[in-house]
Design a protein around this motif. Sequence first.
Motif, PDB file in Angstrom:
ATOM      1  N   VAL A  42       0.723  -1.271   0.109  1.00 38.15           N
ATOM      2  CA  VAL A  42       0.036   0.056   0.116  1.00 38.15           C
ATOM      3  C   VAL A  42       0.902   1.305  -0.015  1.00 38.15           C
ATOM      4  CG1 VAL A  42      -1.942  -0.997   0.988  1.00 38.15           C
ATOM      5  CG2 VAL A  42      -0.196   0.180   2.673  1.00 38.15           C
ATOM      6  N   GLY A  43       2.037   1.066  -0.051  1.00 40.25           N
ATOM      7  CA  GLY A  43       2.995   2.330  -0.271  1.00 40.25           C
ATOM      8  C   GLY A  43       3.459   2.850   1.179  1.00 40.25           C
ATOM      9  N   TRP A  44       3.124   2.358   2.103  1.00 37.81           N
ATOM     10  CA  TRP A  44       3.600   3.002   3.406  1.00 37.81           C
ATOM     11  C   TRP A  44       5.034   2.505   3.804  1.00 37.81           C
ATOM     12  CZ3 TRP A  44       0.520   6.018   6.464  1.00 37.81           C
ATOM     13  CH2 TRP A  44      -0.609   6.377   6.081  1.00 37.81           C
ATOM     14  N   VAL A  45       5.587   1.417   3.324  1.00 38.42           N
ATOM     15  CA  VAL A  45       6.887   0.946   3.588  1.00 38.42           C
ATOM     16  C   VAL A  45       7.525   0.727   2.055  1.00 38.42           C
ATOM     17  CG1 VAL A  45       8.158  -0.843   4.395  1.00 38.42           C
ATOM     18  CG2 VAL A  45       6.589   0.189   5.915  1.00 38.42           C
ATOM     19  N   GLU A  46       8.696   0.799   2.022  1.00 40.98           N
ATOM     20  CA  GLU A  46       9.455   0.500   0.832  1.00 40.98           C
ATOM     21  C   GLU A  46      11.032  -0.257   1.389  1.00 40.98           C
ATOM     22  OE1 GLU A  46       9.582   4.124  -1.186  1.00 40.98           O
ATOM     23  OE2 GLU A  46      11.487   4.763  -0.429  1.00 40.98           O
ATOM     24  N   ARG A  47      11.568  -0.842   0.352  1.00 38.68           N
ATOM     25  CA  ARG A  47      12.912  -1.577   0.846  1.00 38.68           C
ATOM     26  C   ARG A  47      13.683  -0.456   0.817  1.00 38.68           C
ATOM     27  NH1 ARG A  47      12.819  -6.958   0.853  1.00 38.68           N
ATOM     28  NH2 ARG A  47      11.027  -7.975   0.004  1.00 38.68           N
ATOM     29  N   GLY A  48      14.833  -0.648   1.599  1.00 41.19           N
ATOM     30  CA  GLY A  48      15.775   0.216   1.730  1.00 41.19           C
ATOM     31  C   GLY A  48      16.749   0.082   0.858  1.00 41.19           C
ATOM     32  N   ILE A  49      17.787   1.175   0.868  1.00 37.99           N
ATOM     33  CA  ILE A  49      19.100   1.134  -0.114  1.00 37.99           C
ATOM     34  C   ILE A  49      19.957  -0.202   0.256  1.00 37.99           C
ATOM     35  CG2 ILE A  49      21.181   2.305  -0.741  1.00 37.99           C
ATOM     36  CD1 ILE A  49      19.525   4.921  -0.127  1.00 37.99           C
ATOM     37  N   ASN A  50      20.023  -0.473   1.331  1.00 41.76           N
ATOM     38  CA  ASN A  50      20.785  -1.497   1.784  1.00 41.76           C
ATOM     39  C   ASN A  50      20.082  -2.711   1.886  1.00 41.76           C
ATOM     40  OD1 ASN A  50      23.341   0.168   2.144  1.00 41.76           O
ATOM     41  ND2 ASN A  50      22.510   0.474   4.496  1.00 41.76           N
TER      42      ASN A  50
END
Length: 108
Positions: A42-50
């Motif tokens: 739902v767009g509240w969280v996304e994968r980080g760079i690391n």
Amino acid sequence: VKSKAVLDVLAELGPSTAKTISERTGEPVSSTYRLLDNLAAVGWVERGINRGEYRLGIDCVRIGGQIESRLDIQQIARRTFRVHRGQFGIWGLFVRRRLRTVCIETRT
């Protein structure tokens, strides 16, 4: 409640692994991964760079920005200080963010 706990951890710590989030929320790692997947959908969280990290998603940041832009902290403070007019010589409105403080306004 569980989703809010995950979002709170990410807001507090910044990009974090599922294991760290699991430890902070008290949820099993497998449940934490499911929560993160649902929040990402739902767009509240996304994968980080690391690798293995998650961070607050752009939708969460966008909504926070909209709320912040509508909040007139100076006006709220002015109302409070008007009630106490004469009780203070000089007053200031400071906003603290972690170890930094910014002066928004001072009045005499």
